[in-house]
Design an enzyme around this catalytic site. Structure first.
Site, mmCIF file in Angstrom:
data_model
loop_
_atom_site.group_PDB
_atom_site.id
_atom_site.type_symbol
_atom_site.label_atom_id
_atom_site.label_comp_id
_atom_site.label_asym_id
_atom_site.label_seq_id
_atom_site.Cartn_x
_atom_site.Cartn_y
_atom_site.Cartn_z
ATOM 1 N N LYS A 1 0.834 -0.991 0.011
ATOM 2 C CA LYS A 1 -0.079 0.064 0.009
ATOM 3 C C LYS A 1 0.919 1.151 -0.013
ATOM 4 O O LYS A 1 2.327 1.107 0.354
ATOM 5 C CB LYS A 1 -1.013 -0.020 1.032
ATOM 6 N N GLU B 1 -1.777 5.247 18.096
ATOM 7 C CA GLU B 1 -0.184 5.082 18.189
ATOM 8 C C GLU B 1 0.280 6.142 19.167
ATOM 9 O O GLU B 1 -0.466 7.270 18.888
ATOM 10 C CB GLU B 1 0.391 5.454 16.882
ATOM 11 N N HIS C 1 -6.441 -0.344 6.341
ATOM 12 C CA HIS C 1 -6.337 -1.315 7.633
ATOM 13 C C HIS C 1 -7.680 -1.417 8.382
ATOM 14 O O HIS C 1 -8.231 -2.466 8.559
ATOM 15 C CB HIS C 1 -5.393 -0.694 8.673
ATOM 16 N N ASP D 1 -1.675 -6.077 3.032
ATOM 17 C CA ASP D 1 -2.095 -5.212 4.125
ATOM 18 C C ASP D 1 -1.555 -5.902 5.415
ATOM 19 O O ASP D 1 -2.432 -6.834 5.691
ATOM 20 C CB ASP D 1 -3.656 -4.869 4.044
ATOM 21 N N HIS D 2 -0.691 -5.551 6.006
ATOM 22 C CA HIS D 2 -0.004 -6.154 6.880
ATOM 23 C C HIS D 2 -0.654 -6.408 8.368
ATOM 24 O O HIS D 2 -0.646 -7.084 8.978
ATOM 25 C CB HIS D 2 1.304 -5.465 7.486
ATOM 26 N N LYS E 1 -1.927 -10.089 11.357
ATOM 27 C CA LYS E 1 -1.683 -10.194 12.580
ATOM 28 C C LYS E 1 -2.812 -11.270 13.244
ATOM 29 O O LYS E 1 -3.783 -11.490 12.904
ATOM 30 C CB LYS E 1 -2.144 -8.708 13.288
#
Length: 507
Positions: free
Chosen positions: A167, A235, A259, A196-197, A201
């Site tokens: 992305k 974050e 995300h 899309d990391h 997860k």
């Protein structure tokens, strides 16, 4: 048979070894490659999940020798994968490099010749995974050149070519459609893996296991029992050295459009008929098509933006966004977004999904919180609705991968006093194993040809279509920034978004 032995027999394994192949990384000496891609491949190699005859080929600038590139890779493994020198030395025997500009025909002819020679020397099939770890501006150029040199397609079914694209997939609907169109000239859709990391997860993947492998959750997973859903991606860091990129992106493009909306689709989707890539992705697309589109003039009622000012976290004073490196002193870029969505289908009618993401929030915390409706009648004397918290199911994505159920229990003593308590499952404690980094899982999935956790072009385009009214509005209106202090949970308007509905954010 022991409980642990029977559990092992029932386990659905996804750790099959990938077939023989070459992994070609465009942008082979870039930061993402060194920090994420190479360590992910190394970890799979250590776990014997890569084939014996695999090769890794870095491409791009600077034009260095194979030995010089092997040194770059070894240093990255020691720093980011905590490899020993001996472990790194074994891995780099599989590493090659082809230098040059992505626009140069020579790069592709030399790469093609090297790959064919390696396969001949090692006696393996010429399967290829192209990984575009590059700026988005050259995605289409690389794909077109791979097609031009006959490197994207194969004849017959005994070999494959796949391409992973990082992305952002465009910066708006028009550019996303244009990129998809250009990629499609060289690669068929089944060959394209938009990574899309976040979807790699463990807790995100466990949404499907929690819902569809347990009889106690799915019957409650609807508007009859669920009051609302909150999805947070917080974050504590600022933009650090990414100010130039962030000025072009902003939180809506960087997090919400991809995300967070993809996580929402996993939470809200219908059960697929099979655990198959197309079946799962079809259900995710159906959810996204069911999201209520915004009407002109109501954007501010559903989307809130913010930008952090100076503040402090943990006693440390922190600068405001506009004083960060490579950021305009009059920046109109949002570092925080809160949004409200409705999914207009039978399962979710009337249930709001609240999404938020932000920089410089009090802590790093990504989670999904399912708020259930309150009980219809409280029989306990002296207890009001306000005294009893709603039940909440919390899936924490990071930093502590876990699932928690919050419910009411009686406090020991002669009177009927209630208190909320937690029942918690922790991945680290339950399985006593390290959790694989998201990139390792996703790259292995691509090598095996499993596209379940990757984005299809229709997903990308629908997500852009849903947020375009907000992007257009914010681009053309000046915000009253900055409007929240570093170390706070965002601007007041984000809290008002829920409070006017009689709800509040989890903090």
């Amino acid at each position: 048979m022991s409980t642990h032995a029977s559990d092992a027999l029932r386990r659905v394994s996804s750790d099959a070894k990938a077939g023989t192949c070459s992994i070609i990384v465009f942008g082979g000496s870039g930061d993402l490659t060194k920090r994420k891609i190479i360590p992910a491949l190394f970890n799979s190699y250590q776990e014997e999940l890569l084939p014996e005859n695999f090769t890794v080929v870095g491409c791009g600038k600077p034009n260095i020798s194979r030995a010089e590139y092997q040194k770059v890779v070894a240093d990255a493994l020691i720093e980011f994968a905590k490899a020993t020198e001996a472990e790194a030395k074994k891995f780099i025997d599989h590493v090659f490099f082809v230098g040059g500009g992505f626009e140069e025909d020579r790069l592709y002819t030399e790469l093609d010749a090297l790959l064919k020679k390696n396969c001949a020397d090692r006696g393996c099939k010429d399967n290829r995974l192209y990984y575009l770890s590059t700026p988005p501006s050259v995605f289409a150029m690389i794909a077109q050149n791979l097609g031009k040199h006959g490197m994207s397609q194969v004849k017959g079914n005994d070999m494959w070519r796949r391409i992973i694209i990082e992305k952002p997939f465009g910066r708006d609907l028009e550019s996303a459609r244009a990129l998809n169109s250009e990629i499609a000239k060289a690669f068929e859709e089944w060959q394209v893996y938009r990574i899309d990391h976040y979807l790699g997860k463990e807790t995100v993947q466990n949404i499907m296991a929690l819902r569809f492998a347990n009889g106690i959750f799915e019957p409650l997973w609807n508007r009859n029992y669920i009051d609302h859903v909150q999805i947070t991606a917080a974050e504590s860091l600022g933009v650090e050295d990414r100010g130039g990129y962030y000025e072009e992106a902003g939180a809506l493009r960087d997090m919400i459009q991809n995300h967070v909306m993809q996580v929402m689709a996993l939470v809200a989707m219908e059960p697929p008929t099979t655990f198959d890539a197309n079946a799962v992705r079809d259900e995710r697309v159906k959810v996204m098509r069911a999201i209520r589109p915004l009407k002109v003039g109501e954007e501010d009622s559903y989307f809130i933006r913010g930008q952090y000012d100076a503040g402090e976290i943990g006693g440390k004073k922190l600068p405001g966004y506009r004083t960060e490196p490579k950021v305009s002193a009059e920046s109109n870029t949002e570092t925080f977004v809160a949004a409200k969505f409705f999914v207009d289908n039978w399962r979710w009618a009337g249930v709001p999904f609240y999404l938020r993401t932000g920089k410089r929030l009090p802590r790093r915390d990504s989670e999904i919180a399912i708020f259930f409706k309150r009980v219809p009648h409280l029989m306990f004397k002296g207890t009001s609705d306000e005294d009893v918290a709603p039940n909440v199911l919390i899936l924490q994505i990071q930093p502590d991968e876990s699932i928690t159920i919050n419910f009411e229990a009686k406090v020991p003593g002669p009177t009927m006093n209630l208190k909320p308590v937690d029942m918690k499952f922790s991945y680290a404690e339950a399985f006593n194993v390290g959790i694989a980094e998201a990139y390792q899982r996703l790259i292995l999935d691509c090598l095996r040809g499993d596209a379940t956790l990757f984005m299809r072009k229709d997903m990308v385009e629908i997500a852009w279509w849903l947020v375009m009214p907000v992007i257009d509005l914010w681009k053309n209106t000046k915000a009253k920034f900055p409007n929240y202090a570093a170390g706070s949970w965002g601007p007041k308007e984000a809290h008002d978004l829920l409070e006017k509905d009689g709800r509040k954010w989890r903090t």
